[in-house]
Design an enzyme around this catalytic site. Structure first.
Site, mmCIF file in Angstrom:
data_model
loop_
_atom_site.group_PDB
_atom_site.id
_atom_site.type_symbol
_atom_site.label_atom_id
_atom_site.label_comp_id
_atom_site.label_asym_id
_atom_site.label_seq_id
_atom_site.Cartn_x
_atom_site.Cartn_y
_atom_site.Cartn_z
ATOM 1 N N ASP A 1 -27.997 -38.562 16.894
ATOM 2 C CA ASP A 1 -28.042 -37.323 17.676
ATOM 3 C C ASP A 1 -27.779 -36.145 16.747
ATOM 4 O O ASP A 1 -26.676 -35.991 16.233
ATOM 5 C CB ASP A 1 -27.010 -37.355 18.804
ATOM 6 N N LEU A 2 -28.779 -35.325 16.519
ATOM 7 C CA LEU A 2 -28.724 -34.262 15.530
ATOM 8 C C LEU A 2 -27.529 -33.328 15.754
ATOM 9 O O LEU A 2 -27.368 -32.764 16.838
ATOM 10 C CB LEU A 2 -30.029 -33.459 15.572
ATOM 11 N N ASP A 3 -26.704 -33.190 14.709
ATOM 12 C CA ASP A 3 -25.570 -32.262 14.703
ATOM 13 C C ASP A 3 -24.565 -32.519 15.818
ATOM 14 O O ASP A 3 -23.872 -31.596 16.261
ATOM 15 C CB ASP A 3 -26.059 -30.813 14.771
ATOM 16 N N GLU A 4 -24.476 -33.753 16.287
ATOM 17 C CA GLU A 4 -23.523 -34.077 17.345
ATOM 18 C C GLU A 4 -22.566 -35.192 16.945
ATOM 19 O O GLU A 4 -21.863 -35.739 17.790
ATOM 20 C CB GLU A 4 -24.278 -34.452 18.625
#
Length: 292
Positions: free
Chosen positions: A235-238
């Site tokens: 999950d991108l940037d999470e």
């Protein structure tokens, strides 16, 4: 001296990392076992999410004369003790530096800061390689005596690039650091690389994600800018956050001023996160972290 071996003063120092379901007796069992072997505890940090069956976390730093001669016996005994409590655990000799691969693109501020801190002995890591999708920084990196691998990521050929990345990293690193590497890693790569990945994000997440963060910040008239270092997940940037920081800014500063000042924060936050991880001070708890 082997580049993975730290200061000789760390020769007899080790770190014990423990986590699992909390219950009475864990700390006594750990400290008692270490005392039986003649270890001297230098520091002990612990946290529980709930004393009644919550998650338990502990990092113990200790010294033990002739550690290398007894470490396997100690590891066996700790396994017997901690397995009774159902704990996940790891015993790490402090003299062994974690091997790090740094990925970068064209921005050099985070990359060169990591290399500089390692050279000065301020960062307890062994940077084994730098990988980039551009050739621009090769001369700067080689001045530090570190191999530089240029692996272009062409449109429609990402799988080829990631296959080369995996070839370079396989069994050669303990951590990957994205020092403003401007490519999104695929879920397949993240699953196959087999080691943690730390990224530096140019904002105090979750604000102003995506392209042009400093322009967006300027347009919004922000009074704080910051940076976030986190573990990479699908999950991108999470992913779980390790370190964050902010600085105050005013209406007088241009977008270029914000970018320059933001770069200072990015350097500081990324090096803080890498140092904490490589000293085994970061314990993951789902999508959160415990940082001792």
């Amino acid at each position: 001296m082997d580049s993975t071996v730290a200061d000789p003063q760390q020769e007899n120092t080790a770190r014990l990392i423990v986590q699992g379901t909390d219950c009475p007796g864990i700390v006594r069992a750990i400290t008692g076992t270490l005392a039986d072997f003649g270890a001297n505890i230098a520091s002990l940090d612990q946290h529980t999410s709930d004393p009644e069956g919550g998650r338990f976390f502990q990092r113990t730093l200790f010294s033990l004369p002739n550690l290398s001669a007894v470490v396997e016996d100690l590891r066996t005994r700790l396994g017997e003790v901690l397995n009774e409590f159902g704990m996940e655990w790891q015993l790490v000799e402090a003299k062994r530096l974690k091997r790090v691969a740094v990925f970068a693109s064209k921005s050099d501020h985070c990359l060169l800061d990591l290399l500089w801190r390692q050279r000065r002995g301020e960062l307890p890591v062994s940077i084994t390689m730098v990988v980039s999708n551009h050739p621009d920084l090769s001369d700067d990196v080689r001045a530090f005596g570190i191999p530089y691998f240029y692996v272009p990521v062409e449109k429609g050929r990402r799988e080829e690039a990631e296959a080369r990345h995996l070839e370079l990293l396989q069994d050669n690193v303990d951590l990957v650091v994205l020092a403003r590497y401007m490519q999104v890693l695929t879920e397949d790569f993240i699953n196959r690389v087999g080691v943690p990945i730390i990224n530096i994000h140019h904002s105090f997440l979750p604000a102003f994600i995506g392209a042009g963060p400093y322009r967006k910040a300027k347009e919004r008239g922000v009074k704080l800018i910051g940076a976030t270092a986190h573990y990479v997940t699908k999950d991108l940037d999470e992913g779980p956050i390790i370190a964050q920081d902010v600085i105050s800014v005013t209406h007088r500063e241009t977008a270029d001023d914000l970018q320059r000042r933001g770069a200072d924060v990015e350097r500081r936050v990324l090096s803080t996160a890498v140092e904490a991880h490589c000293e085994d001070r970061v314990l993951r708890d789902g999508n959160a972290t415990i940082v001792f």
